[in-house]
Design a protein around this motif. Structure first.
Motif, PDB file in Angstrom:
ATOM      1  N   SER A 210      -7.040  15.904  -8.774  1.00  0.00           N
ATOM      2  CA  SER A 210      -8.313  16.534  -8.436  1.00  0.00           C
ATOM      3  C   SER A 210      -9.232  16.477  -9.640  1.00  0.00           C
ATOM      4  CB  SER A 210      -8.103  18.002  -8.044  1.00  0.00           C
ATOM      5  OG  SER A 210      -9.341  18.664  -7.943  1.00  0.00           O
ATOM      6  N   ALA A 211     -10.445  16.025  -9.401  1.00  0.00           N
ATOM      7  CA  ALA A 211     -11.437  16.009 -10.482  1.00  0.00           C
ATOM      8  C   ALA A 211     -12.340  17.236 -10.386  1.00  0.00           C
ATOM      9  CB  ALA A 211     -12.270  14.733 -10.398  1.00  0.00           C
ATOM     10  N   ARG A 212     -12.023  18.140  -9.455  1.00  0.00           N
ATOM     11  CA  ARG A 212     -12.829  19.360  -9.289  1.00  0.00           C
ATOM     12  C   ARG A 212     -12.531  20.349 -10.404  1.00  0.00           C
ATOM     13  NH1 ARG A 212     -10.912  19.265  -3.956  1.00  0.00           N
ATOM     14  NH2 ARG A 212      -9.679  21.130  -4.402  1.00  0.00           N
ATOM     15  N   GLN A 213     -13.505  21.250 -10.653  1.00  0.00           N
ATOM     16  CA  GLN A 213     -13.258  22.321 -11.608  1.00  0.00           C
ATOM     17  C   GLN A 213     -12.192  23.245 -11.034  1.00  0.00           C
ATOM     18  OE1 GLN A 213     -17.462  23.254 -13.061  1.00  0.00           O
ATOM     19  NE2 GLN A 213     -16.226  24.519 -14.387  1.00  0.00           N
ATOM     20  N   LYS A 214     -11.325  23.747 -11.913  1.00  0.00           N
ATOM     21  CA  LYS A 214     -10.231  24.584 -11.425  1.00  0.00           C
ATOM     22  C   LYS A 214     -10.737  25.980 -11.063  1.00  0.00           C
ATOM     23  CE  LYS A 214      -9.046  24.953 -16.290  1.00  0.00           C
ATOM     24  NZ  LYS A 214      -8.483  24.121 -17.322  1.00  0.00           N
ATOM     25  N   GLU A 215     -10.012  26.644 -10.144  1.00  0.00           N
ATOM     26  CA  GLU A 215     -10.430  27.968  -9.667  1.00  0.00           C
ATOM     27  C   GLU A 215     -10.273  29.024 -10.749  1.00  0.00           C
ATOM     28  OE1 GLU A 215      -8.599  29.123  -5.964  1.00  0.00           O
ATOM     29  OE2 GLU A 215      -8.957  27.140  -5.102  1.00  0.00           O
ATOM     30  N   THR A 216      -9.186  28.973 -11.512  1.00  0.00           N
ATOM     31  CA  THR A 216      -8.927  29.950 -12.575  1.00  0.00           C
ATOM     32  C   THR A 216      -9.059  29.250 -13.916  1.00  0.00           C
ATOM     33  OG1 THR A 216      -7.334  31.054 -11.126  1.00  0.00           O
ATOM     34  CG2 THR A 216      -7.309  31.672 -13.457  1.00  0.00           C
ATOM     35  N   SER A 217     -10.045  29.642 -14.721  1.00  0.00           N
ATOM     36  CA  SER A 217     -10.220  28.994 -16.025  1.00  0.00           C
ATOM     37  C   SER A 217      -9.035  29.336 -16.921  1.00  0.00           C
ATOM     38  CB  SER A 217     -11.515  29.472 -16.684  1.00  0.00           C
ATOM     39  OG  SER A 217     -11.357  30.794 -17.184  1.00  0.00           O
ATOM     40  N   SER A 218      -8.806  28.482 -17.910  1.00  0.00           N
ATOM     41  CA  SER A 218      -7.707  28.732 -18.854  1.00  0.00           C
ATOM     42  C   SER A 218      -7.905  30.057 -19.568  1.00  0.00           C
ATOM     43  CB  SER A 218      -7.624  27.601 -19.885  1.00  0.00           C
ATOM     44  OG  SER A 218      -7.426  26.370 -19.252  1.00  0.00           O
ATOM     45  N   THR A 219      -9.148  30.375 -19.918  1.00  0.00           N
ATOM     46  CA  THR A 219      -9.442  31.602 -20.678  1.00  0.00           C
ATOM     47  C   THR A 219      -9.028  32.838 -19.902  1.00  0.00           C
ATOM     48  OG1 THR A 219     -11.308  30.486 -21.726  1.00  0.00           O
ATOM     49  CG2 THR A 219     -11.262  32.878 -21.874  1.00  0.00           C
ATOM     50  N   SER A 220      -9.489  32.951 -18.652  1.00  0.00           N
ATOM     51  CA  SER A 220      -9.153  34.145 -17.858  1.00  0.00           C
ATOM     52  C   SER A 220      -7.685  34.128 -17.454  1.00  0.00           C
ATOM     53  CB  SER A 220     -10.058  34.255 -16.631  1.00  0.00           C
ATOM     54  OG  SER A 220      -9.872  33.156 -15.770  1.00  0.00           O
ATOM     55  N   GLY A 221      -7.144  32.917 -17.183  1.00  0.00           N
ATOM     56  CA  GLY A 221      -5.729  32.812 -16.815  1.00  0.00           C
ATOM     57  C   GLY A 221      -4.815  33.320 -17.907  1.00  0.00           C
ATOM     58  N   MET A 222      -5.082  32.904 -19.152  1.00  0.00           N
ATOM     59  CA  MET A 222      -4.273  33.358 -20.287  1.00  0.00           C
ATOM     60  C   MET A 222      -4.329  34.868 -20.447  1.00  0.00           C
ATOM     61  SD  MET A 222      -4.788  30.815 -23.470  1.00  0.00           S
ATOM     62  CE  MET A 222      -5.103  29.118 -23.096  1.00  0.00           C
ATOM     63  N   ARG A 223      -5.535  35.406 -20.331  1.00  0.00           N
ATOM     64  CA  ARG A 223      -5.718  36.854 -20.505  1.00  0.00           C
ATOM     65  C   ARG A 223      -4.890  37.611 -19.467  1.00  0.00           C
ATOM     66  NH1 ARG A 223     -11.067  37.289 -19.580  1.00  0.00           N
ATOM     67  NH2 ARG A 223     -11.526  36.336 -21.594  1.00  0.00           N
ATOM     68  N   ASP A 224      -4.962  37.153 -18.207  1.00  0.00           N
ATOM     69  CA  ASP A 224      -4.205  37.815 -17.136  1.00  0.00           C
ATOM     70  C   ASP A 224      -2.699  37.695 -17.376  1.00  0.00           C
ATOM     71  OD1 ASP A 224      -6.607  38.413 -15.955  1.00  0.00           O
ATOM     72  OD2 ASP A 224      -6.488  36.856 -14.411  1.00  0.00           O
ATOM     73  N   THR A 225      -2.253  36.524 -17.852  1.00  0.00           N
ATOM     74  CA  THR A 225      -0.821  36.322 -18.107  1.00  0.00           C
ATOM     75  C   THR A 225      -0.323  37.270 -19.190  1.00  0.00           C
ATOM     76  OG1 THR A 225      -0.894  33.986 -17.440  1.00  0.00           O
ATOM     77  CG2 THR A 225       0.938  34.654 -18.842  1.00  0.00           C
ATOM     78  N   VAL A 226      -1.048  37.347 -20.304  1.00  0.00           N
ATOM     79  CA  VAL A 226      -0.625  38.210 -21.415  1.00  0.00           C
ATOM     80  C   VAL A 226      -0.574  39.670 -20.965  1.00  0.00           C
ATOM     81  CG1 VAL A 226      -1.306  39.091 -23.694  1.00  0.00           C
ATOM     82  CG2 VAL A 226      -1.370  36.641 -23.239  1.00  0.00           C
ATOM     83  N   GLU A 227      -1.502  40.060 -20.087  1.00  0.00           N
ATOM     84  CA  GLU A 227      -1.567  41.463 -19.633  1.00  0.00           C
ATOM     85  C   GLU A 227      -0.515  41.803 -18.583  1.00  0.00           C
ATOM     86  OE1 GLU A 227      -5.566  42.079 -18.313  1.00  0.00           O
ATOM     87  OE2 GLU A 227      -6.404  41.999 -20.350  1.00  0.00           O
ATOM     88  N   THR A 228      -0.103  40.822 -17.765  1.00  0.00           N
ATOM     89  CA  THR A 228       0.729  41.178 -16.599  1.00  0.00           C
ATOM     90  C   THR A 228       2.093  40.509 -16.524  1.00  0.00           C
ATOM     91  OG1 THR A 228      -0.217  39.418 -15.193  1.00  0.00           O
ATOM     92  CG2 THR A 228      -1.379  41.547 -15.211  1.00  0.00           C
ATOM     93  N   SER A 229       2.319  39.390 -17.221  1.00  0.00           N
ATOM     94  CA  SER A 229       3.587  38.666 -17.076  1.00  0.00           C
ATOM     95  C   SER A 229       4.681  39.286 -17.942  1.00  0.00           C
ATOM     96  CB  SER A 229       3.411  37.197 -17.456  1.00  0.00           C
ATOM     97  OG  SER A 229       4.673  36.560 -17.531  1.00  0.00           O
TER      98      SER A 229
END
Length: 422
Positions: A210-229
């Motif tokens: 897919s050449a489309r922009q991803k739904e979850t940016s790396s920046t917000s994805g990382m933040r959510d992972t550190v907070e919840t995983s």
């Protein structure tokens, strides 16, 4: 600096590669300085196939800092752009161009405005590390324009503040981003483990799903992972430090079986951590999973792994073949399982190093349609069940060199008279 009425323009154009992590960076301990929670290791890709080209220019006739990305003007107001610009302006030196009669004192850089144009020769924000190449190229070209004395490792610490992975694009070959321990980030920078010639038999094939922009940016994805995983801290503290040592050894010894095992398992764990995030993050899709299955079946059927795969924050597959012969066999398998639509020109479906098509015995769609199932596939897949059109195209490339200044003025993206995009 000369009189303000002077209309001179000083320009620098540079080209910077992208990179693909084989031990992943995911999670920050400092969001502002972009300090990671673990070390990471990447392979720099050949810039003739995947790169960012950036032209930076300065003139007393410019009234504000402006930037164009792929022909569209974008805002420079974001904190990441501003931190890079601030860091570089603060280190700027005297610049003299006797031929053009330009003399800029280092204190003048705070008052002068910049025009910046950047172009990616691959999809932006689709999980192919476009921000890494882009921010690295911005920092590298500005450093050349402003005559900075810092070496590439020191520049990588500035690029890191724009995009974490950007620090690894300041070098070619195999690169380690040292996480560092200092709160101010002074010891968080990139170092080169080996140059691109060290292991030059590797061939890389990227499946652009897919050449489309991803739904979850790396920046917000990382933040959510550190907070919840619950898994991320175990990964950062227990798993990655051991893998870093093992991967460094595998690269130095050109030990492909170890390299492949580490790259594949680390990619899989990164995506497992994304699934462990709440709400879960899905970067891969069904096509990504089918590509993994295709590679794993082949690897298991052989005595030793033939291909490594890794996926960044997106569905696109990066496959690293142990040599050119293996890459040709991989391409045959990929075209058998993921053929283009019937009316596609194969030359547009395989881009980058097209010579691998010849090695694979593929000239046109007739050759693709004539491919027989590989030995590890028990049954012939009916044409109706093949994943036709699920891959947009494949890019064939290899490990490549670091950033370079382009001295040919015709390659500049800005007009030397107006300072605006050509």
């Amino acid at each position: 600096m000369g009189s303000e009425s002077e209309k001179w323009i000083l320009m620098v154009t540079a080209r910077t590669p992208t990179n693909i992590a084989v031990i992943k960076y995911w999670g920050k301990r400092d969001e502002t300085l972009i300090l990671p929670i673990n070390d990471s290791i990447s392979v720099t890709l050949d810039p003739s196939h995947l790169c960012t080209t950036t032209t930076v220019s300065v003139s007393p006739s410019f009234h504000q800092d402006r930037m164009w990305l792929n022909g569209k003007e974008i805002s420079l107001e974001g904190g990441r752009f501003q931190s890079c610009l601030r860091e570089i302006r603060g280190r700027a030196q005297d610049v003299e161009d006797k031929k053009k009669g330009i003399n800029i004192k280092k204190e003048d850089w705070q008052k002068l405005h910049l025009h910046i144009a950047s172009y990616n020769n691959f999809p932006t924000a689709a999980g192919l590390a476009s921000s890494a190449a882009g921010l690295a190229c911005l920092v590298f070209s500005l450093a050349k324009l402003m005559n900075l004395k810092e070496d590439n490792s020191q520049l990588s610490a500035i690029a890191r503040q724009g995009s974490g992975s950007a620090c690894r694009s300041l070098y070619g070959g195999f690169v380690k981003w040292v996480m560092g321990k200092e709160d101010n980030g002074s010891d968080s920078f990139a170092v080169q483990l080996a140059d691109e010639k060290h292991w030059d038999e590797l061939v890389i094939i990227i499946g652009v799903v897919s050449a489309r922009q991803k739904e979850t940016s790396s920046t917000s994805g990382m933040r959510d992972t550190v907070e919840t995983s619950a898994l991320i801290q175990h990964r950062a503290k227990e798993v990655v430090p051991k893998r870093i040592v093992q991967m460094e050894d595998a690269i130095q010894n050109r030990d492909f079986p170890s390299f492949a095992r580490l790259a594949c398992t680390d990619s899989n764990q990164f995506h497992a951590v994304c699934l462990d995030t709440y709400p879960p993050i899905f970067y891969m899709n069904d096509t990504s999973h089918r590509i993994i299955s295709c590679v794993e079946k082949w690897n298991r059927a052989e005595v030793t792994p033939q291909v490594a795969y890794t996926f960044d924050a997106g569905p696109n597959a990066v496959m690293i073949a142990r040599n050119r012969k293996t890459a040709a066999l991989l391409l045959q398998r990929l075209l058998y399982n993921f053929p283009p639509e019937s009316d596609t020109d194969v030359a547009n479906y395989i881009i980058g190093d097209k010579s691998i098509l010849k090695d694979a015995g593929i000239k046109d769609m007739k050759d693709v349609e004539a491919l027989t199932p590989p030995p590890e596939v028990k049954d012939n897949i009916p044409p109706t069940q093949k994943s036709k059109g699920d891959v947009n195209y494949f890019i064939c490339t290899r490990p490549g060199g670091g950033p370079v200044v382009l001295s040919d003025e015709t390659q500049a993206l800005l007009d030397p008279i107006t300072g605006l995009p050509k």
